[in-house]
Structure formats: C-alpha cells, structure tokens
Design a protein around this motif. Sequence first.
Motif, PDB file in Angstrom:
ATOM      1  N   MET A 149      84.157 -69.825  26.068  1.00 32.63           N
ATOM      2  CA  MET A 149      84.107 -68.405  25.678  1.00 32.63           C
ATOM      3  C   MET A 149      85.536 -67.868  25.534  1.00 32.63           C
ATOM      4  O   MET A 149      86.377 -68.123  26.370  1.00 32.63           O
ATOM      5  N   PRO A 150      85.795 -67.146  24.433  1.00 29.64           N
ATOM      6  CA  PRO A 150      87.164 -66.653  24.234  1.00 29.64           C
ATOM      7  C   PRO A 150      87.595 -65.642  25.296  1.00 29.64           C
ATOM      8  O   PRO A 150      86.796 -64.830  25.758  1.00 29.64           O
ATOM      9  N   LYS A 151      88.856 -65.747  25.633  1.00 29.47           N
ATOM     10  CA  LYS A 151      89.467 -64.789  26.563  1.00 29.47           C
ATOM     11  C   LYS A 151      90.381 -63.887  25.756  1.00 29.47           C
ATOM     12  O   LYS A 151      91.159 -64.354  24.931  1.00 29.47           O
ATOM     13  N   VAL A 152      90.296 -62.594  26.015  1.00 27.45           N
ATOM     14  CA  VAL A 152      91.132 -61.656  25.276  1.00 27.45           C
ATOM     15  C   VAL A 152      91.772 -60.702  26.278  1.00 27.45           C
ATOM     16  O   VAL A 152      91.183 -60.392  27.319  1.00 27.45           O
ATOM     17  N   THR A 153      92.985 -60.282  25.969  1.00 25.17           N
ATOM     18  CA  THR A 153      93.691 -59.354  26.849  1.00 25.17           C
ATOM     19  C   THR A 153      93.861 -58.023  26.125  1.00 25.17           C
ATOM     20  O   THR A 153      94.401 -57.983  25.019  1.00 25.17           O
ATOM     21  N   ILE A 154      93.377 -56.959  26.746  1.00 25.02           N
ATOM     22  CA  ILE A 154      93.482 -55.637  26.123  1.00 25.02           C
ATOM     23  C   ILE A 154      94.235 -54.713  27.070  1.00 25.02           C
ATOM     24  O   ILE A 154      93.806 -54.528  28.223  1.00 25.02           O
ATOM     25  N   ASP A 155      95.321 -54.177  26.622  1.00 27.35           N
ATOM     26  CA  ASP A 155      96.180 -53.329  27.458  1.00 27.35           C
ATOM     27  C   ASP A 155      96.410 -53.961  28.827  1.00 27.35           C
ATOM     28  O   ASP A 155      96.371 -53.278  29.861  1.00 27.35           O
ATOM     29  N   ASP A 165      81.635 -63.374  24.803  1.00 24.88           N
ATOM     30  CA  ASP A 165      81.005 -64.329  23.897  1.00 24.88           C
ATOM     31  C   ASP A 165      81.777 -64.395  22.587  1.00 24.88           C
ATOM     32  O   ASP A 165      82.332 -63.389  22.138  1.00 24.88           O
ATOM     33  N   ALA A 166      81.766 -65.554  21.965  1.00 17.15           N
ATOM     34  CA  ALA A 166      82.403 -65.699  20.652  1.00 17.15           C
ATOM     35  C   ALA A 166      81.733 -64.724  19.688  1.00 17.15           C
ATOM     36  O   ALA A 166      80.526 -64.493  19.770  1.00 17.15           O
ATOM     37  N   GLY A 167      82.536 -64.143  18.818  1.00  9.97           N
ATOM     38  CA  GLY A 167      81.972 -63.216  17.841  1.00  9.97           C
ATOM     39  C   GLY A 167      81.964 -61.762  18.303  1.00  9.97           C
ATOM     40  O   GLY A 167      81.680 -60.866  17.520  1.00  9.97           O
ATOM     41  N   THR A 168      82.253 -61.542  19.592  1.00 10.81           N
ATOM     42  CA  THR A 168      82.312 -60.166  20.096  1.00 10.81           C
ATOM     43  C   THR A 168      83.475 -59.432  19.424  1.00 10.81           C
ATOM     44  O   THR A 168      84.525 -60.010  19.182  1.00 10.81           O
ATOM     45  N   SER A 169      83.276 -58.153  19.156  1.00 13.85           N
ATOM     46  CA  SER A 169      84.377 -57.384  18.575  1.00 13.85           C
ATOM     47  C   SER A 169      85.356 -56.981  19.672  1.00 13.85           C
ATOM     48  O   SER A 169      85.002 -56.953  20.856  1.00 13.85           O
ATOM     49  N   ILE A 170      86.575 -56.651  19.259  1.00 11.03           N
ATOM     50  CA  ILE A 170      87.570 -56.193  20.231  1.00 11.03           C
ATOM     51  C   ILE A 170      87.030 -54.975  20.971  1.00 11.03           C
ATOM     52  O   ILE A 170      87.169 -54.837  22.184  1.00 11.03           O
ATOM     53  N   LEU A 171      86.380 -54.092  20.235  1.00  9.49           N
ATOM     54  CA  LEU A 171      85.854 -52.872  20.846  1.00  9.49           C
ATOM     55  C   LEU A 171      84.855 -53.197  21.955  1.00  9.49           C
ATOM     56  O   LEU A 171      84.933 -52.657  23.060  1.00  9.49           O
ATOM     57  N   LEU A 205      97.380 -52.665  11.667  1.00 10.10           N
ATOM     58  CA  LEU A 205      96.483 -52.290  12.754  1.00 10.10           C
ATOM     59  C   LEU A 205      95.064 -52.692  12.336  1.00 10.10           C
ATOM     60  O   LEU A 205      94.739 -52.691  11.157  1.00 10.10           O
ATOM     61  N   GLN A 206      94.253 -53.022  13.318  1.00  5.60           N
ATOM     62  CA  GLN A 206      92.902 -53.491  13.020  1.00  5.60           C
ATOM     63  C   GLN A 206      91.853 -52.533  13.579  1.00  5.60           C
ATOM     64  O   GLN A 206      92.045 -51.983  14.665  1.00  5.60           O
ATOM     65  N   ALA A 207      90.773 -52.371  12.853  1.00  7.45           N
ATOM     66  CA  ALA A 207      89.659 -51.579  13.377  1.00  7.45           C
ATOM     67  C   ALA A 207      88.979 -52.418  14.459  1.00  7.45           C
ATOM     68  O   ALA A 207      88.379 -53.448  14.162  1.00  7.45           O
ATOM     69  N   SER A 208      89.088 -51.978  15.703  1.00  7.05           N
ATOM     70  CA  SER A 208      88.600 -52.818  16.797  1.00  7.05           C
ATOM     71  C   SER A 208      87.093 -53.017  16.734  1.00  7.05           C
ATOM     72  O   SER A 208      86.574 -54.020  17.199  1.00  7.05           O
ATOM     73  N   CYS A 209      86.372 -52.066  16.129  1.00 11.89           N
ATOM     74  CA  CYS A 209      84.916 -52.187  16.088  1.00 11.89           C
ATOM     75  C   CYS A 209      84.469 -53.292  15.161  1.00 11.89           C
ATOM     76  O   CYS A 209      83.339 -53.756  15.255  1.00 11.89           O
ATOM     77  N   SER A 210      85.321 -53.690  14.223  1.00 15.10           N
ATOM     78  CA  SER A 210      84.863 -54.698  13.275  1.00 15.10           C
ATOM     79  C   SER A 210      85.792 -55.907  13.208  1.00 15.10           C
ATOM     80  O   SER A 210      85.784 -56.625  12.219  1.00 15.10           O
ATOM     81  N   THR A 211      86.595 -56.102  14.225  1.00 10.39           N
ATOM     82  CA  THR A 211      87.438 -57.292  14.270  1.00 10.39           C
ATOM     83  C   THR A 211      87.006 -58.167  15.437  1.00 10.39           C
ATOM     84  O   THR A 211      87.031 -57.723  16.581  1.00 10.39           O
ATOM     85  N   PRO A 212      86.581 -59.385  15.154  1.00 12.14           N
ATOM     86  CA  PRO A 212      86.143 -60.250  16.244  1.00 12.14           C
ATOM     87  C   PRO A 212      87.326 -60.757  17.073  1.00 12.14           C
ATOM     88  O   PRO A 212      88.435 -60.901  16.551  1.00 12.14           O
ATOM     89  N   VAL A 213      87.073 -61.020  18.341  1.00 15.19           N
ATOM     90  CA  VAL A 213      88.128 -61.543  19.209  1.00 15.19           C
ATOM     91  C   VAL A 213      88.299 -63.038  18.948  1.00 15.19           C
ATOM     92  O   VAL A 213      87.455 -63.679  18.334  1.00 15.19           O
ATOM     93  N   ALA A 214      89.449 -63.540  19.399  1.00 17.63           N
ATOM     94  CA  ALA A 214      89.682 -64.979  19.358  1.00 17.63           C
ATOM     95  C   ALA A 214      90.282 -65.351  20.702  1.00 17.63           C
ATOM     96  O   ALA A 214      90.844 -64.491  21.383  1.00 17.63           O
TER      97      ALA A 214
END
Lengths: 449, 345
Positions: free
Chosen positions: B1-7, B14-20, B69-78
């Motif tokens: 499962m991807p790990k993402v760091t926000i602030d 889960d893969a495919g989850t948006s940043i938002l 800049l990316q729209a977080s609601c429609s950009t998937p995480v990696a």
Amino acid sequence: MAQRKMLLEYADNPEARSLEGWKRLGGYAQVESILKTRTPDSIMEEVKSSGLRGRGGAGFPCGLKWSFLDRKSDKPRYLVCNGDESEPGTFKDRHIMERLPHQLIEGMIVSSFAIGSKHSYIYVRGEYMYILRILEKAIDEAYAAGYLGKNIFGSGWDFDLSVHPGAGAYICGEETALLEGLEGRRGNPRIKPPFPAVSGLYGCPTIVNNVETIAAVPYIIAMGGDAYAGIGVKPSTGTKLISASGHIRKPGVYEIELGKVSCEEFLHSEDYCGGPSNGRPFKAVIAGGSSVPVLPLDLFVKTAAGVPRMMSYESLAEGGFVSGTSLGSGGLFVMDDSTCMVRNLWNLARFYRHESCGQCSPCREGTAWMEKLLERLEAGEGKLTDIDLLVEISKKIEGNTICPLGDAAAWPVASHIRHFRHEFEHHVRFPEKIRDPKHNVAAPIPRPS
Amino acid sequence: MPKVTIDGHEIEVDAGTSILNAARKIGGALVPPTMCYYSKLKGSGGKCRTCLVKVVAQSAANPRPMPKLQASCSTPVADGMVVQNLTSPEVLDARKGIVEFLLLNHPLDCPICDQAGECDLQDLAYVHGLSASRNDFPRRTFETIDIGERIELNRNRCILCYRCVYTANQVAGARVHGVLGRGDHAEIGTYIRSSLDSEMSGNVIDVCPVGALTDKTARFESRVWFLKPMDVHCTCDKCSGKAVAWMRGEQVVRVTARRDAYGEVEGWICDSCRFERKDKAAWTFEAPRRVERNSVIGQNHYTGLRQLLAVTEKHIAARAAVSAADEAAGGATGYGADPAALISG
Ligand SMILES: Cc1cc2nc3c(=O)[nH]c(=O)nc-3n(C[C@H](O)[C@H](O)[C@H](O)COP(=O)(O)O)c2cc1C
Ligand code: SF4
Ligand code: SF4
Ligand code: FES
C-alpha cells in the motif's frame, strides 16, 4: 531557404482531391505495401526515431505519446484525428483537409494500423462544414475502392474511418473535451489523469493527434524514421506548416524545414510573408497561434542575447516566456505599428472569455474579469492599477486550471503587458487621445527608449 | 500500500486513493478545503480548484516535484509521494486567488441568505481569502427561474461546482438539471424550465456548498444558529429515514440529511422526509446532532485580513477549544456548551 514542400507537394494540384487523381500522383500504393509487409511495432519505431513532434500546439513527441498507449488493456483502441483547428491565427489543417483529403486518409490508415485502432475518427471543426463534405466524399471513395472497410487492400485487416463535426467551440480542440464531444456530451475537458492513452474514447485507450501530425506519418514510413530525422535541425525534425497572416504582403500557408529558415527571412522573403503589406514597419509578432506570448519585432528576430532566431521549437523558446515564445501550432501573425496592442489584447481576451467552458473557477471568472478590465482600458476608462491587476489575475490562472485554455488566456496578457506596458499606460494617461478606435493608425504610441 | 506524507504526516492508504482522501484519513487542519468534490457523487471534483496542493516529490521512484499545483481531490497518491498543503506558501497564495475568483461574482448577500452560518464559501473566505475584493465591476446576475414549489434556486450565488447536476443525474435520476452556456455566462438551469420532479430532488439542497439551492419550506424561518439540530429517524419506504430535524422549541423548522465533518451527507433522504414531515410526532428523536463548528458564525470573530498561517493556526486552536468545551458538556449541543464563551473567545 525556400519552402520545402513535402506535405504540401500536391496542395495546389486539383488532381489530389479525388481518389483517382491521388492514385495517379502515386497515392495509396505505398499504404498497401506497408499493410502487407510491415508490422505495427516497426511503424511505431520509425515514428519514434523520426523525432516527429505533435503539430497541434504542444509539440509533444509523437512516438513517445504512442508508446503510452495501454497495451495490456483488452479494450478496443482508438485513434482520433484532431481537426478542430480553432486557435486564432491557425489555418493549416484546413489546407490539408481541403486540398489533400486522401493524404490524411492515408495517414489515418497507417497510424491506426500502428496503434491497433480498428475504427478511427476525424473530428472536424464545426465551422468547417464544407471540409466535412470533402472528407466524407473522399472516405466514400476509399470505401468504394476497398481501401477502407473490411479486409482493406486485401490485407486481412478491417478498418473503419468516420468524420464527426464539432459544433463550433474552441475548447473542443482540447483533446479530452473533443472526446466528450465525440461521445455526444457537452464539450467539457476531463480531469486528468487518466490520460486518453489509458482511458480515452468510451473509456478505451486512445491517441489524439493533430491533422498535420497524422499526415506526416506515411512520409516518415516511406523515407524511414532516420531519414526524416535528418530533415530540419534536431530536435526540431521534419517540416512544419506555418499559417501566416496579419500586416504582410503574402498571407498563406507555408511549409518550412524546421530550424533552416530564420525569423527575419520568414518575415521578409518573397518565399514567405513578403514584407509589410502597407509599407509600415512591423511592431510585434505572435509566432504560434493566439495563445503563445507575443514578442516585439526585435525579440522575434533576435534572442535577448542577440542571436538571430530561427523558425524552430527550440530557437523560438529561447529566453523562456520572459524574452521568448513558442512555435505552438505555427499560427504566425504579424502586426505593424498601426496596431494598438491594448486593443489587440482585448480582442484576444474576448475570445478566451467566450470560449472558456466555465468548468473551473480560475478560468471561468478570470477570463471574464481580464476582458472587462481590458475593455475599459481600451476605452480610456482604465486605471494604472488595472495593469498590474491584469498581470496578477493572469498569474492566478496560469497553471491552476483543468486544461491549458486557462494558460492560453493568461500568457497573452502577461506578455502584452511585459513587452508593451507603455501602450497600456498611455491609454490611462491620455484617454482623450485614444477615444478614436483607430487611434494607433494615425499616431502610433511611442515606445520609450 | 502506498505511503504518502502530507504536511509532515505520513499515512498508508489503498492504491488509487486521492491525495485529498489520504489527507482526510489523517484528519485535522491539513485537510484541503473542497468546494466541488463530493465523495458520494461520481465524477465530481476537479473544478473549483480550492483543494490545490503542492506535490514536492511525485513518488519514491520519481522524487521530482510536479511542476504545477495539483487538485488533491483528483490526483491519486503514489508510494513515497510528499505533499504540502498548509506548509506551502505557494498553495496558500493560489488558494487566496481561487477564493477571490469564487467571490468575484458572488452577491455577498449573506445577511439575507439562508445558507449563512453553514456556508462552505463563507468558511473558505474566512480562512483563506482576502478581506476586500479588487473587483469593481457590477456583479453578474441571472434572472430568477422557478424550479418548483419546494426548492429555491438563486443562481447569482452559484459557484458552478456541478454537485447538484451530478445529484440530479445520479440520485434524483432525472436528467433535467444541468449547466447551460459556457464561461462566465454558464448557468445552472433545468431543461425547458421543467421543475425537478423526483422523489429525491431535495438532496440538491444538501449538496450545494452555497446558498444557491435552499429549502423553500424553511425559507427565512430562522438563522441556522438559532435552531437546535437533532438526529431523528422515521420509517420511510423511500429512503433510510435517517435525518436531522432542526428544532425551534417543539417545532420542526427544517429537515436535512445527516452531514459529516466535511459537509457530505451520510445518506440521501427523500422529499417526503425533507419537505413534508414537519410534525414532531412524525419522528423518533435520537440525540442532539453534533455539528462541526468550522463556520464563520461558529468562530464568531471577524477581524479582517491577517497573515494566512496565523489565521489558520487560530482556526485550528479555536476548533480545538470549542471541541474541548463541547466534550466537557458531553457533546450536548450542536454549537458548544456555552454560546457566551464562544462570543468572548
Ligand atoms: C483549448 C485548447 C484547444 C486546442 N485546440 C486544438 C486544435 O484545434 N487542434 C489540435 O490539433 N490540437 C488542439 N489542442 C491540443 C490538443 O489538446 C492535443 O494536444 C493535440 O491534438 C495533440 O495532437 P499532437 O500531439 O499531434 O499535437 C488544443 C488544446 C487546448 C488546451
Ligand atoms: S481551463 Fe477553462 S476551458 Fe479549461 S476546463 Fe477550466 S474553465 Fe474549462
Ligand atoms: S447550484 Fe449549488 S450545487 Fe448547483 S452548481 Fe451551483 S453552487 Fe453547485
Ligand atoms: S474540491 Fe478539488 S477541485 Fe474542487
């Protein structure tokens, strides 16, 4: 260097317009041999090695785009030819579709074969109804000859080709808005990702290419990718059609070998623009369609470092958007000193305001706000602060929108003000002098030295 | 499962989850504001651009930043993606611009708007906006169109988020509600002006982030902050029957769906529940509804323009204080234990 006619070799030959005539000129023979002797992958490789860049505006390498196609998907694949051509100042695709319809059909057959599309589409700008008829007639001829439909050229491969008219919206030239339109919906650009190469037409892997890009493919296969890459100056390979218009003696569509013609030559040579149409000095050039930054004449012919500019992707981009521009779609318009740059920008801003699809807030609101500010500046009712506000608004739009129309609306504003700020200030300082809409014709606004 | 760091906060999704949605999973102030995305509506998002974030590293494999800049609601995480929201001055500056655009033609008639106090645009402007507009042109107006007995449409307030369009298509099931025209002349309309005619049409009111769609049966009855929200249910054959009754004393003033911390309905409700069950006896009362008080009214301090981060911090602190007070009172009311404390705080 004079024109290098490759795509346009037969553009002035009426024979080229019918299938029989096109065959007499050598047409279709080569397509047949490609289908019978080549593999899709080998065609892809040739296109890759040719260095062909998309001619629709962004200049994205065509072979690379094709390689993004989702090949694991078991869905059908589509090739869509973008003939929406609505960028102000651009009228080269029309030239191909109108005069060389069979050349485009050949390009569609070969490219579709490479991509694996069994049904491809040509999306034609709504205002080009007569062209739609020309293409339909040519396609009918090709079906009758067995070059389209089942088992084409007896190669065992089935291929259908359809044309689809737009309804007169610039935004439908944006590839995902185009796909929405093709599917029968309102032409709003889609949110990316996913990109069309993964999920495009009807959710299937799709490649969208410009008319000129597709028309070049058979030539690349005929001469070989490496030979094509030898034309022009790498990485600007091949030839490019330039739609030239404005205050020039010889407006029209010209085919140049990329990187071999200097900007100076293009403006003044009898082979191309032929100099000013009414004896007045040139002032500014928009080199690649209305969306790219405008340049004052001196920066168009020479870079900020004083190097003569050539007509190529790289040379025109030299200096970034501060002192350079972009070859874009090759819609070049030239303005002499009778042009009021405020009025010119207002005119462009009106276009973008009208054509914004209205989906995303920066473009929807920003294009309208900029247009209103420009209308009032041009009317002599603006304020000095409006000028900086315009730049601010353009910065807030740029990069923050769904599709590049927002950027396309922002760049002209930023560049007109960057290079011609004195004209904007003149409109605020001397409102009485600019009341007459032809104010710049009688007395050009002086440029500060 | 991807790990993402926000602030600075790391999370596995889960893969495919948006940043938002990854940010929502972390929760708190780092969640980007949304004006168009709605998790329950397919195709929503990407339009308002308030949720823009900075992607400083695309993934572990490709640690380069994304240029725009990316729209977080429609950009998937990696996996390995690093995102900045509140920690990026660029994001805050862009968002300020977005707020200005959204307010450009907004009538700012909050004093006579039923949405005031629970309006996403008010909240957004309060936290992220400028104190004054630089627009000195007359605002765009539309003629009033009547879309029926129960729903009021005021298109001057509309921010074209398309949520009502998706709701009409996906929930109310009648494709008579849509966007006509383009650019700044785009407008919400009902085709051939036919009224929204479905059992679920009232849900467009709940999804509307502003006061463009309001409940005619409760119109001008009361400011929302004078009403007491109660979780209620009834036996309904058209919907779950789970709703919120907004009470003035013994009187049911209006009925809405239950909304979560991000203003999204927990379940759609039907028009009979929303517009017709205004009798207290028609409902079984569960408990007071807990409402997130991130609104202007809930905060109760208008102090004009401040440095954005300062405002944001204050916003977080205020929210924490109110939650604490509320917790102490056993989460009793919708608006905190003591309104007076809110006003002085
Ligand atoms: C607002 C807008 C309008 C566009 N109009 C056209 C057009 O008329 N023709 C075209 O080929 N590409 C147009 N494009 C670019 C397409 O989206 C797409 O990039 C192009 O068709 C790809 O073809 P190419 O790779 O062969 O250049 C437009 C893009 C935008 C954002
Ligand atoms: S940038 Fe403009 S044209 Fe493109 S999607 Fe947004 S509103 Fe529509
Ligand atoms: S009416 Fe409300 S929900 Fe519909 S588009 Fe406008 S703001 Fe969005
Ligand atoms: S919520 Fe993401 S763009 Fe509107």
